[in-house]
Design an enzyme around this catalytic site. Structure first.
Site, short mmCIF file in Angstrom:
data_model
loop_
_atom_site.label_atom_id
_atom_site.label_comp_id
_atom_site.label_asym_id
_atom_site.label_seq_id
_atom_site.Cartn_x
_atom_site.Cartn_y
_atom_site.Cartn_z
N PRO A 243 80.96 10.63 62.96
CA PRO A 243 80.52 12.01 63.23
C PRO A 243 79.22 12.04 64.02
CG PRO A 243 79.99 11.39 60.98
CD PRO A 243 80.77 10.24 61.56
N TYR A 284 79.09 23.35 78.94
CA TYR A 284 80.39 23.51 78.28
C TYR A 284 80.74 24.96 77.98
CZ TYR A 284 79.27 18.68 76.75
OH TYR A 284 78.92 17.37 76.68
N CYS A 309 64.96 27.87 88.05
CA CYS A 309 65.44 28.53 89.26
C CYS A 309 66.86 28.09 89.54
CB CYS A 309 64.53 28.20 90.43
SG CYS A 309 62.89 28.86 90.19
N GLU A 310 67.76 28.46 88.66
CA GLU A 310 69.19 28.15 88.73
C GLU A 310 69.93 29.35 88.17
OE1 GLU A 310 70.86 25.34 89.61
OE2 GLU A 310 69.18 23.96 89.93
C1 LIG Z 1 83.53 7.51 70.58
C2 LIG Z 1 82.83 8.68 70.03
N1 LIG Z 1 82.68 8.78 68.69
C3 LIG Z 1 82.06 9.84 68.13
C4 LIG Z 1 81.54 10.86 68.91
C5 LIG Z 1 80.87 12.01 68.23
O1 LIG Z 1 81.51 13.20 68.51
P1 LIG Z 1 81.03 14.54 67.76
O2 LIG Z 1 79.59 14.69 68.03
O3 LIG Z 1 81.85 15.61 68.38
O4 LIG Z 1 81.34 14.32 66.31
C6 LIG Z 1 81.67 10.80 70.29
C7 LIG Z 1 81.14 11.90 71.13
O5 LIG Z 1 81.29 12.00 72.28
C8 LIG Z 1 82.32 9.68 70.87
O6 LIG Z 1 82.46 9.58 72.19
#
Ligand SMILES: Cc1ncc(COP(=O)(O)O)c(C=O)c1O
Length: 382
Positions: A243, A284, A309-310
């Site tokens: 996570p 995103y 400035c975007e």
């Molecule tokens: C291989 C891998 N594991 C875990 C994560 C963590 O993802 P999240 O922050 O959505 O839990 C990522 C995020 O890009 C990732 O590329």
């Protein structure tokens, strides 16, 4: 969040804005929720979400491992004393330095393509990342398990890569899947795990199934955990998870002050933080909760615009605010993940300070940068 409006006003007063504030209680609570859902699974924090050393040390002390995807992240893991089974080295294009340092630290590697087998240091432990080639219900830039995304090997290639690992004298520890980020629909995970089980009988014995991360806030964690454990069990493997966002997002808030307002084609409230402090809305289309920390008559609908400035430098659209005035304070929530981590020095904007609240006390865990910090490397070169 356990922090009150008074807490946030006090922090902004003391440390200035823009400011990242973190709530230790919230971080610990998220870890507890993950452990309650995933039980015996080993937890590797995807430090890309927020690599602040204080947060890493806190998680390390609580038994969490780290998923590192760059030389710098691996150096952070080493710096805080993580080693061996507490480190995973991942990424689609690892450098020789990452293989060497990973090996020195005794890390587990995640293979992202077939020809990496030949690049691994001798007698490495490795998982093979599988791309399940699915339509994932998230922003395209956040989908890593789609057929057109650059990550992993195909289902068809995976058994061959595991066999090649064994033939080269490595430990083919298992399979890895990570389908994307901010995914709230548990059916996406079920579909991905389902694809992996198609490999049953073709992989040889596996020790680990790494189910990645990607859980959106509010996702059915227990449902995802049940499916992940069931998938690991079909291989007789231990479950690992990675996570990022779920662990740290809700612990973090970005505080920003109103600079002024203007009414043109739309109503703009201009604030002192923008794309350089929090890129996710621009990158995103991410929506963060915005809380005005003042009361006044005259509620209206405003776009929250940053100082860059975007034209794309908007933190939120159509936010309801009570007659904003210069100096008012806003809290941008769910900013602990991919907030400070993605902040930049574009426009020579110094990155904000970061402070952690625990037991009634604030600690500066990253001081505010200065313009000199930014140009220091250039001066040294000259
Ligand atoms: C291989 C891998 N594991 C875990 C994560 C963590 O993802 P999240 O922050 O959505 O839990 C990522 C995020 O890009 C990732 O590329």
């Amino acid at each position: 969040m356990s922090l009150t409006s008074e807490h946030l006003h006090a922090a902004a007063q003391q440390y200035g804005t823009p400011l990242y504030v973190y709530d230790a209680t919230e971080l610990d609570a998220a870890l507890a929720r993950i452990r309650a859902a995933f039980g015996t699974a080993r937890v590797y924090y995807a430090m890309k979400a927020n690599p602040n050393l204080t947060l890493l040390r806190r998680l390390h002390a609580q038994g969490v491992g780290f998923e590192c995807v760059s030389p710098g992240e691996l150096a952070r893991a080493q710096h805080i004393g993580a080693a061996g089974e507490r480190i995973i080295v991942n990424g689609p294009a690892k450098t020789p330095g990452e293989y060497a340092l990973g090996a020195r630290l005794g890390a587990t590697f995640i293979l992202d393509r077939e020809d990496e087998v030949a690049l691994l240091p001798p007698s490495s432990r490795a998982l093979v990342r599988v791309n399940p080639a699915l339509n994932i219900s998230t922003h395209d830039h956040l989908a890593t398990g789609a057929a057109h995304s650059k990550f992993g090997v195909t289902l068809e290639q995976a058994p061959r890569v595991l066999a090649a690992l064994r033939a080269a004298g490595h430990t083919a520890l298992g399979l890895h899947v990570h389908i994307g980020s901010a995914i709230r629909d548990a059916r996406d995970f079920t579909a991905a795990f389902g694809r992996l089980t198609e490999l049953r009988g073709q992989t040889g014995p596996l020790g680990v199934l790494d189910a990645g991360g990607g859980w959106g806030l509010g996702a059915d964690l227990h449902g995802i955990a049940r499916e992940a454990h069931a998938t690991a069990a079909t291989f007789g493997a231990q479950l690992w998870v990675e996570p990022g966002r779920y662990l740290v997002a809700q612990a973090g808030t970005l505080l920003t002050r109103v600079i002024g307002t203007k009414r043109t084609g739309r109503n703009f409230t201009l604030v002192d933080a923008g794309m350089t402090e929090l890129l996710r809305p621009m990158l995103y289309g991410a929506q963060h909760p915005v809380t005005p920390l003042w009361h006044r008559e005259g509620t209206g609908t405003w776009d929250l615009a940053g100082p860059a400035c975007e034209s794309g430098d908007l933190l939120a659209r159509d936010v309801t605010l009570p007659a904003p005035q210069a100096g008012d304070l806003l809290a941008i929530g769910e900013a602990g993940a991919y907030g400070a981590a993605m902040s930049s020095n574009y426009l020579t904007r110094a990155r904000p300070a970061e402070v952690l609240h625990e037991n009634g006390t604030w600690t500066v865990i990253r001081r505010r940068e200065t313009p000199q910090d930014i140009w220091q490397a250039e001066d040294a070169a000259g």
